[in-house]
Write a protein that holds these residues in place. Sequence first.
Motif, PDB file in Angstrom:
ATOM      1  N   SER A  34     -63.550 -35.863   7.167  1.00 34.84           N
ATOM      2  CA  SER A  34     -63.194 -37.032   8.439  1.00 34.84           C
ATOM      3  C   SER A  34     -62.235 -38.059   8.278  1.00 34.84           C
ATOM      4  O   SER A  34     -61.848 -38.338   9.279  1.00 34.84           O
ATOM      5  CB  SER A  34     -64.843 -37.747   8.751  1.00 34.84           C
ATOM      6  N   SER A  35     -61.879 -38.368   7.386  1.00 34.03           N
ATOM      7  CA  SER A  35     -60.830 -39.122   7.105  1.00 34.03           C
ATOM      8  C   SER A  35     -59.688 -38.138   6.978  1.00 34.03           C
ATOM      9  O   SER A  35     -58.422 -38.489   7.041  1.00 34.03           O
ATOM     10  CB  SER A  35     -60.777 -39.883   5.388  1.00 34.03           C
ATOM     11  N   VAL A  36     -59.699 -36.714   6.155  1.00 35.55           N
ATOM     12  CA  VAL A  36     -58.709 -35.899   6.045  1.00 35.55           C
ATOM     13  C   VAL A  36     -57.989 -34.985   7.049  1.00 35.55           C
ATOM     14  O   VAL A  36     -57.045 -34.045   7.157  1.00 35.55           O
ATOM     15  CB  VAL A  36     -58.481 -35.682   4.580  1.00 35.55           C
ATOM     16  N   THR A  37     -59.674 -34.827   8.134  1.00 32.51           N
ATOM     17  CA  THR A  37     -58.699 -33.595   8.748  1.00 32.51           C
ATOM     18  C   THR A  37     -57.982 -34.109   9.412  1.00 32.51           C
ATOM     19  O   THR A  37     -57.152 -32.770  10.101  1.00 32.51           O
ATOM     20  CB  THR A  37     -60.345 -33.728   9.988  1.00 32.51           C
ATOM     21  N   LEU A  38     -58.265 -34.986  10.832  1.00 32.23           N
ATOM     22  CA  LEU A  38     -56.804 -34.834  10.665  1.00 32.23           C
ATOM     23  C   LEU A  38     -55.018 -35.102  10.978  1.00 32.23           C
ATOM     24  O   LEU A  38     -54.620 -33.980  11.815  1.00 32.23           O
ATOM     25  CB  LEU A  38     -57.344 -36.373  12.399  1.00 32.23           C
ATOM     26  N   PRO A  39     -55.793 -35.584   9.432  1.00 32.03           N
ATOM     27  CA  PRO A  39     -53.913 -35.403   8.924  1.00 32.03           C
ATOM     28  C   PRO A  39     -53.770 -34.680   8.597  1.00 32.03           C
ATOM     29  O   PRO A  39     -52.194 -33.598   8.618  1.00 32.03           O
ATOM     30  CB  PRO A  39     -54.229 -36.867   8.202  1.00 32.03           C
ATOM     31  N   ILE A  40     -54.613 -33.587   7.835  1.00 32.68           N
ATOM     32  CA  ILE A  40     -54.071 -32.275   7.857  1.00 32.68           C
ATOM     33  C   ILE A  40     -53.736 -30.947   8.797  1.00 32.68           C
ATOM     34  O   ILE A  40     -52.818 -30.661   8.619  1.00 32.68           O
ATOM     35  CB  ILE A  40     -55.520 -31.499   6.957  1.00 32.68           C
TER      36      ILE A  40
ATOM     37  N   PHE B 133     -52.031 -42.856   9.723  1.00 32.39           N
ATOM     38  CA  PHE B 133     -53.838 -43.044   9.469  1.00 32.39           C
ATOM     39  C   PHE B 133     -54.027 -43.696   8.238  1.00 32.39           C
ATOM     40  O   PHE B 133     -55.010 -44.093   7.773  1.00 32.39           O
ATOM     41  CB  PHE B 133     -53.876 -41.319   8.993  1.00 32.39           C
ATOM     42  N   ALA B 134     -52.864 -44.579   7.885  1.00 29.82           N
ATOM     43  CA  ALA B 134     -53.696 -46.030   6.816  1.00 29.82           C
ATOM     44  C   ALA B 134     -54.534 -45.363   6.021  1.00 29.82           C
ATOM     45  O   ALA B 134     -55.595 -45.699   5.228  1.00 29.82           O
ATOM     46  CB  ALA B 134     -54.852 -46.907   7.407  1.00 29.82           C
ATOM     47  N   ILE B 135     -53.318 -44.050   5.319  1.00 28.47           N
ATOM     48  CA  ILE B 135     -54.471 -43.442   3.841  1.00 28.47           C
ATOM     49  C   ILE B 135     -53.263 -44.219   2.898  1.00 28.47           C
ATOM     50  O   ILE B 135     -52.305 -44.068   3.015  1.00 28.47           O
ATOM     51  CB  ILE B 135     -54.098 -42.400   4.154  1.00 28.47           C
ATOM     52  N   PRO B 136     -54.233 -45.036   2.128  1.00 28.63           N
ATOM     53  CA  PRO B 136     -53.370 -45.053   0.395  1.00 28.63           C
ATOM     54  C   PRO B 136     -53.076 -44.585  -0.244  1.00 28.63           C
ATOM     55  O   PRO B 136     -53.426 -43.823  -1.496  1.00 28.63           O
ATOM     56  CB  PRO B 136     -54.526 -45.252  -0.263  1.00 28.63           C
ATOM     57  N   GLY B 137     -52.077 -43.529   0.638  1.00 31.27           N
ATOM     58  CA  GLY B 137     -51.632 -42.822  -0.995  1.00 31.27           C
ATOM     59  C   GLY B 137     -50.218 -43.025  -0.858  1.00 31.27           C
ATOM     60  O   GLY B 137     -49.491 -44.005  -1.427  1.00 31.27           O
ATOM     61  N   LEU B 138     -49.414 -41.277  -2.007  1.00 32.87           N
ATOM     62  CA  LEU B 138     -48.058 -41.486  -2.881  1.00 32.87           C
ATOM     63  C   LEU B 138     -47.124 -42.060  -1.409  1.00 32.87           C
ATOM     64  O   LEU B 138     -45.841 -42.561  -1.467  1.00 32.87           O
ATOM     65  CB  LEU B 138     -47.054 -41.041  -3.456  1.00 32.87           C
ATOM     66  N   GLY B 139     -47.161 -41.207  -0.578  1.00 27.05           N
ATOM     67  CA  GLY B 139     -46.258 -42.080   1.043  1.00 27.05           C
ATOM     68  C   GLY B 139     -46.180 -43.569   1.105  1.00 27.05           C
ATOM     69  O   GLY B 139     -45.584 -43.711   1.520  1.00 27.05           O
TER      70      GLY B 139
ATOM     71  N   GLY C   3     -57.908 -45.231   6.777  1.00 28.69           N
ATOM     72  CA  GLY C   3     -58.721 -45.286   5.941  1.00 28.69           C
ATOM     73  C   GLY C   3     -59.132 -44.042   5.401  1.00 28.69           C
ATOM     74  O   GLY C   3     -58.725 -42.980   5.789  1.00 28.69           O
ATOM     75  N   TYR C   4     -59.308 -44.030   4.428  1.00 28.18           N
ATOM     76  CA  TYR C   4     -60.189 -42.418   3.495  1.00 28.18           C
ATOM     77  C   TYR C   4     -61.145 -42.981   2.334  1.00 28.18           C
ATOM     78  O   TYR C   4     -61.556 -44.426   2.543  1.00 28.18           O
ATOM     79  CB  TYR C   4     -58.356 -42.617   2.288  1.00 28.18           C
ATOM     80  N   THR C   5     -62.120 -41.805   2.524  1.00 28.53           N
ATOM     81  CA  THR C   5     -62.495 -42.163   1.762  1.00 28.53           C
ATOM     82  C   THR C   5     -63.128 -40.657   0.673  1.00 28.53           C
ATOM     83  O   THR C   5     -62.279 -39.951   1.263  1.00 28.53           O
ATOM     84  CB  THR C   5     -64.116 -41.496   2.263  1.00 28.53           C
ATOM     85  N   PRO C   6     -62.782 -41.807  -0.888  1.00 32.01           N
ATOM     86  CA  PRO C   6     -62.844 -40.461  -1.889  1.00 32.01           C
ATOM     87  C   PRO C   6     -63.963 -39.090  -1.878  1.00 32.01           C
ATOM     88  O   PRO C   6     -65.223 -39.679  -1.097  1.00 32.01           O
ATOM     89  CB  PRO C   6     -62.901 -41.494  -3.368  1.00 32.01           C
TER      90      PRO C   6
END
Length: 313
Positions: A178-184, A260-266, A165-168
């Motif tokens: 919390s939502s971007v730390t592991l992906p980064i 990570f089920a992040i709703p981005g361009l990827g 998930g992702y929180t703006p």
Amino acid sequence: MLGFIVRRLLSGVVVVVVISFIVFSLLYLGGGDTARTIMGEHATAEQVAQKAQELGLDHPFMERYWNWLVAAFRGDLGSSWYTSQAVASALSSRIGVTLSLVIGTVIVSAIVSVVLGVLAARNGGAIDGSIQVLTLLGLAIPGFVLALYLVLIFAINLGWFRATGYTPMSTSFAGWASSVTLPIIALSTSVIATVAQQIRGAVMDAMTKDFVRTLIARGLPTRSVVYKHVLRNAGAPALAVLAVQFVGLLGGTVIVEQIFAIPGLGQMTVLATVQGDIPSVMGVVIVFAVLVVAVNIVFDIAQAALNPKVQMQ
């Protein structure tokens, strides 16, 4: 400077057009019966033909591409064949998510790479050897494998971060972090390994220069000489490597956003490609191509600022 930017922008437009033509051709040649896929197996031949006509699939290839290109220059990227949502709208809602990952990764990678590279170059011995081992591990471990282990350890077992998930950032900074730390972390590992090696080599080379020896001989602290003078010279080649890594990160987000089920361009790229949603795929391609052109121009200007000897041609 202005002339350089104009020339790069014009060449960038040519690059974007060429890329769009190549991708459109590949999608056209390998797209299969898109109308049948959309309508389903039980649709009649008349319904499929009507859908193909509605989507413009019955037109010749060059006519379809030209119509798309003219509309794209007007800012109209069409609508998704599956959701009917305007592609430009879908991109605008997702590009911020992907850029937050990529820019965050670049910032983290730049800071950590400078620290590791300078430590390795200045100290040598066991410290240099340890950093060399770490960078080799960073290059050897695939990003998607690291991402899976990060989720398993820090999200599922320890519960320190969100697994998906992702929180703006505008909603909650803590939630966003919390939502971007592991992906980064997953994205930055290989970048840090590559850039740190470049900085290490550049710093070691710069330390042998006459001007550095002169500054140290005059009594200036070595640390001050390294961070004020040596890094300025070592920064230009490191920036070139970082620019290449930035381009690679755009591709890396495709896998990481899926994990990570992040709703981005990827995530949008994967879904649109699987469905054969040509307008959505073309929209993503154009955004990525424009980002690559813009990033290269920015990094070229930054290189010239760090090294006045660089000529902008």
